[in-house]
Design an enzyme around this catalytic site. Structure first.
Site, PDB file in Angstrom:
ATOM      1  N   HIS A  92      55.596  32.986  43.466  1.00  0.00           N
ATOM      2  CA  HIS A  92      56.291  34.166  44.020  1.00  0.00           C
ATOM      3  C   HIS A  92      57.325  34.603  42.974  1.00  0.00           C
ATOM      4  O   HIS A  92      56.968  34.972  41.859  1.00  0.00           O
ATOM      5  CB  HIS A  92      56.890  33.759  45.372  1.00  0.00           C
ATOM      6  CG  HIS A  92      57.433  34.861  46.216  1.00  0.00           C
ATOM      7  ND1 HIS A  92      57.286  36.189  45.927  1.00  0.00           N
ATOM      8  CD2 HIS A  92      58.146  34.826  47.388  1.00  0.00           C
ATOM      9  CE1 HIS A  92      57.867  36.922  46.884  1.00  0.00           C
ATOM     10  NE2 HIS A  92      58.409  36.105  47.774  1.00  0.00           N
ATOM     11  N   HIS A 150      47.662  39.728  42.341  1.00  0.00           N
ATOM     12  CA  HIS A 150      48.513  40.008  43.501  1.00  0.00           C
ATOM     13  C   HIS A 150      47.682  39.926  44.763  1.00  0.00           C
ATOM     14  O   HIS A 150      46.512  40.312  44.756  1.00  0.00           O
ATOM     15  CB  HIS A 150      49.159  41.403  43.390  1.00  0.00           C
ATOM     16  CG  HIS A 150      50.365  41.533  44.249  1.00  0.00           C
ATOM     17  ND1 HIS A 150      50.286  41.866  45.572  1.00  0.00           N
ATOM     18  CD2 HIS A 150      51.674  41.336  43.974  1.00  0.00           C
ATOM     19  CE1 HIS A 150      51.509  41.873  46.077  1.00  0.00           C
ATOM     20  NE2 HIS A 150      52.364  41.553  45.140  1.00  0.00           N
ATOM     21  N   ASP A 172      56.271  40.805  38.044  1.00  0.00           N
ATOM     22  CA  ASP A 172      56.924  39.748  37.271  1.00  0.00           C
ATOM     23  C   ASP A 172      56.557  39.748  35.794  1.00  0.00           C
ATOM     24  O   ASP A 172      57.180  39.037  35.018  1.00  0.00           O
ATOM     25  CB  ASP A 172      56.572  38.377  37.872  1.00  0.00           C
ATOM     26  CG  ASP A 172      57.469  38.041  39.050  1.00  0.00           C
ATOM     27  OD1 ASP A 172      58.637  38.453  39.025  1.00  0.00           O
ATOM     28  OD2 ASP A 172      56.999  37.383  39.988  1.00  0.00           O
TER      29      ASP A 172
HETATM   30  N1  ACO Z   1      45.661  33.793  36.579  1.00  0.00           N
HETATM   31  C1  ACO Z   1      44.428  33.287  36.618  1.00  0.00           C
HETATM   32  N2  ACO Z   1      43.631  33.375  37.690  1.00  0.00           N
HETATM   33  C2  ACO Z   1      44.114  34.010  38.779  1.00  0.00           C
HETATM   34  C3  ACO Z   1      45.410  34.559  38.797  1.00  0.00           C
HETATM   35  C4  ACO Z   1      46.189  34.425  37.642  1.00  0.00           C
HETATM   36  N3  ACO Z   1      47.410  34.927  37.579  1.00  0.00           N
HETATM   37  N4  ACO Z   1      45.620  35.142  40.001  1.00  0.00           N
HETATM   38  C5  ACO Z   1      44.510  34.947  40.705  1.00  0.00           C
HETATM   39  N5  ACO Z   1      43.606  34.266  39.970  1.00  0.00           N
HETATM   40  C6  ACO Z   1      42.272  33.866  40.363  1.00  0.00           C
HETATM   41  C7  ACO Z   1      42.309  32.552  41.142  1.00  0.00           C
HETATM   42  O1  ACO Z   1      42.204  31.441  40.298  1.00  0.00           O
HETATM   43  C8  ACO Z   1      41.110  32.717  42.018  1.00  0.00           C
HETATM   44  O2  ACO Z   1      39.955  32.477  41.266  1.00  0.00           O
HETATM   45  P1  ACO Z   1      38.730  31.655  41.882  1.00  0.00           P
HETATM   46  O3  ACO Z   1      38.287  32.485  43.044  1.00  0.00           O
HETATM   47  O4  ACO Z   1      37.771  31.586  40.763  1.00  0.00           O
HETATM   48  O5  ACO Z   1      39.320  30.341  42.296  1.00  0.00           O
HETATM   49  C9  ACO Z   1      41.114  34.188  42.372  1.00  0.00           C
HETATM   50  O6  ACO Z   1      41.767  34.837  41.286  1.00  0.00           O
HETATM   51  C10 ACO Z   1      41.835  34.516  43.656  1.00  0.00           C
HETATM   52  O7  ACO Z   1      43.114  33.895  43.632  1.00  0.00           O
HETATM   53  P2  ACO Z   1      43.961  33.578  44.929  1.00  0.00           P
HETATM   54  O8  ACO Z   1      45.044  32.618  44.583  1.00  0.00           O
HETATM   55  O9  ACO Z   1      43.073  33.225  46.077  1.00  0.00           O
HETATM   56  O10 ACO Z   1      44.539  34.998  45.252  1.00  0.00           O
HETATM   57  P3  ACO Z   1      45.871  35.284  45.959  1.00  0.00           P
HETATM   58  O11 ACO Z   1      45.748  36.585  46.605  1.00  0.00           O
HETATM   59  O12 ACO Z   1      46.301  34.162  46.831  1.00  0.00           O
HETATM   60  O13 ACO Z   1      46.832  35.327  44.687  1.00  0.00           O
HETATM   61  C11 ACO Z   1      48.845  35.230  43.567  1.00  0.00           C
HETATM   62  C12 ACO Z   1      48.010  35.981  44.595  1.00  0.00           C
HETATM   63  C13 ACO Z   1      49.340  33.906  44.194  1.00  0.00           C
HETATM   64  C14 ACO Z   1      50.050  36.094  43.217  1.00  0.00           C
HETATM   65  C15 ACO Z   1      48.029  34.936  42.287  1.00  0.00           C
HETATM   66  O14 ACO Z   1      47.516  36.119  41.740  1.00  0.00           O
HETATM   67  C16 ACO Z   1      48.822  34.153  41.253  1.00  0.00           C
HETATM   68  O15 ACO Z   1      48.916  32.927  41.350  1.00  0.00           O
HETATM   69  N6  ACO Z   1      49.413  34.861  40.237  1.00  0.00           N
HETATM   70  C17 ACO Z   1      50.235  34.213  39.249  1.00  0.00           C
HETATM   71  C18 ACO Z   1      51.652  34.005  39.802  1.00  0.00           C
HETATM   72  C19 ACO Z   1      52.444  35.292  39.854  1.00  0.00           C
HETATM   73  O16 ACO Z   1      52.430  36.083  38.923  1.00  0.00           O
HETATM   74  N7  ACO Z   1      53.144  35.476  40.973  1.00  0.00           N
HETATM   75  C20 ACO Z   1      53.979  36.648  41.186  1.00  0.00           C
HETATM   76  C21 ACO Z   1      53.347  37.533  42.218  1.00  0.00           C
HETATM   77  S1  ACO Z   1      54.323  38.952  42.514  1.00  0.00           S
HETATM   78  C22 ACO Z   1      55.587  38.365  43.395  1.00  0.00           C
HETATM   79  O17 ACO Z   1      55.495  37.447  44.169  1.00  0.00           O
HETATM   80  C23 ACO Z   1      56.891  38.931  43.175  1.00  0.00           C
END
Ligand code: ACO
Length: 389
Positions: free
Chosen positions: A222, A261, A312
């Site tokens: 987050h 996201h 971010d």
């Molecule tokens: N890097 C690499 N792979 C990613 C990323 C990432 N940043 N984000 C998603 N994916 C991939 C996951 O590995 C997953 O792949 P898979 O299906 O092969 O396992 C797929 O995309 C779906 O990911 P989920 O975690 O199920 O998607 P979710 O909607 O829960 O993710 C999240 C949202 C947690 C923000 C995610 O994109 C992430 O971890 N990003 C990096 C952290 C980040 O930047 N957070 C800030 C968000 S904005 C905020 O909170 C202010």
């Protein structure tokens, strides 16, 4: 009985409540606060005006904005015992831990502000005014800088910069931070806002709700992502290494912070605006190093994984150009999001319904209690968690 197949993991796509505060169109990359487009607010508004909008549901007149700004400036000082407690903290204290504990402790000195209900708007203003002071006092003492003064002539953005930088911010820096504060002020039912609303829905107080929210924002999935982005840039070092480092990380199934996201399926509109500010501030400071790395990172991550940047990705690159250390990036986020958290808590109090979802039970049933003397260490009806050796 609820079946495991009915579970929406992470409450994804679950519509938990009605809200008038924030609208996100994840397919079109649109974000509105109380009906106003974030792009227009970032262009024409200030953080104080946006806080008013979030709390009262409408844009202020100039007299109303003047009153709110004056009130926020009056509320900056810390109670002496809290200030004394901060003075005892070791310089290694994590700023998000400080913020979480200080907000919780503040409630001890302000019992009249903690009563849940519509009057909590006083507490909302108090918390929004005071977070920069908590951060500024701590950061100044750990770096041996001069003590913080209340500086009632400074806007919220200028005071926050002065508090952590121990110097007068330039106009460009102040406007860049003001825009960042506007962009971070709210985002519908993100994890920390949801945590705040869950706490408020038990009719607990505003300070408890914001304490929950700060603890939730801290996580790297987050608000903590902006700090991790800068760690990644440091590891990459030069533009020619972006490809190699990203591919290595993805091969290890690691996440690239600042991308992806839950709601946006296209570029996060806040990233679009912060990208421009990262370039603008970088050009003014004659340092486009991080901006160029981030552009390349975007290109490679999009090609390799189809992911777009989120809010971010670029925020840390702007703060770093001001000379703000990475461990204050998430606390800066909190200093803005507190306006949104408290607006949501007020909305929750207006239409209160205990938030209490249901779990699909997947454990055993009908087990027979075995007397302790007859139990063996390794046998158990469910895999559970390994007990301590
Ligand atoms: N890097 C690499 N792979 C990613 C990323 C990432 N940043 N984000 C998603 N994916 C991939 C996951 O590995 C997953 O792949 P898979 O299906 O092969 O396992 C797929 O995309 C779906 O990911 P989920 O975690 O199920 O998607 P979710 O909607 O829960 O993710 C999240 C949202 C947690 C923000 C995610 O994109 C992430 O971890 N990003 C990096 C952290 C980040 O930047 N957070 C800030 C968000 S904005 C905020 O909170 C202010």
């Amino acid at each position: 009985m609820v079946e495991a197949s009915e579970v929406q993991r992470g409450l994804q796509d679950v519509v938990a409540l009605e809200s008038r505060i924030c609208f996100i169109d994840g397919r079109l990359g649109r974000l509105l606060y109380q009906g106003y487009d974030i792009r227009e607010l970032a262009e024409r508004s200030t953080f104080e005006e946006v806080a008013y909008l979030l709390w009262y549901g409408r844009l202020p007149t100039s007299a109303q904005l003047g009153d709110l700004s004056a009130r926020l400036r009056e509320l900056r000082a810390l109670p002496a015992p809290l200030s004394d407690w901060i003075a005892t903290l070791p310089p290694t204290t994590a700023p998000m831990d400080l913020l979480r504990t200080a907000v919780s402790a503040l409630a001890l000195f302000e019992p009249e502000e903690t009563r849940p209900g519509p009057s909590s708007i006083g507490g909302a203003q108090r918390l929004t005014a005071v977070l920069p002071t908590i951060l500024g006092q701590f950061h100044r003492q750990r770096t041996g800088a001069k003590p913080l003064r209340p500086r009632p002539e400074l806007s919220a953005a200028a005071y926050l910069l002065y508090a952590v930088l121990d110097r007068e911010p330039t106009e460009l820096e102040t406007r860049a931070l003001d825009v960042a504060l506007i962009l971070h002020a709210d985002h519908e039912l993100n994890a920390s806002t949801f945590a705040a609303r869950v706490t408020a829905s038990t009719l607990s107080d505003l300070y408890s709700a914001v304490t929950s929210a700060i603890g939730t924002l801290k996580g790297p999935l987050h608000g903590g992502a902006n700090e991790r982005v800068m760690e990644l840039l440091a590891e990459i070092g030069t533009v020619d290494r972006v490809e190699e480092v990203v591919k290595e990380r993805l091969a290890r199934h690691e996440r690239i912070m600042g991308f992806g996201h839950r709601v946006y399926k296209v570029e996060d509109p806040r990233a679009t605006i912060l990208r421009r500010w990262s370039e603008k501030v970088g050009a003014a400071k004659g340092n486009l190093h991080d901006y160029e790395l981030l552009r390349k990172l975007e290109e490679v991550v999009h090609r390799e994984k189809g992911l777009y940047p989120n809010v971010d990705l670029y925020s840390g690159s702007v703060y770093a150009l001001f000379g703000i250390p990475p461990d204050l990036f998430t606390p800066l986020f909190a200093s803005s999001r507190v306006a949104g958290w408290t607006a949501h808590v007020l909305e929750e109090y207006d239409d209160l319904r205990l938030i209490r979802p249901t779990a699909a039970y997947v454990g055993p049933t009908d087990l027979t209690y075995v007397p302790i003397a007859e139990r063996s260490a390794d046998a158990g009806p469910s895999p559970g968690r390994a007990p301590p050796a």
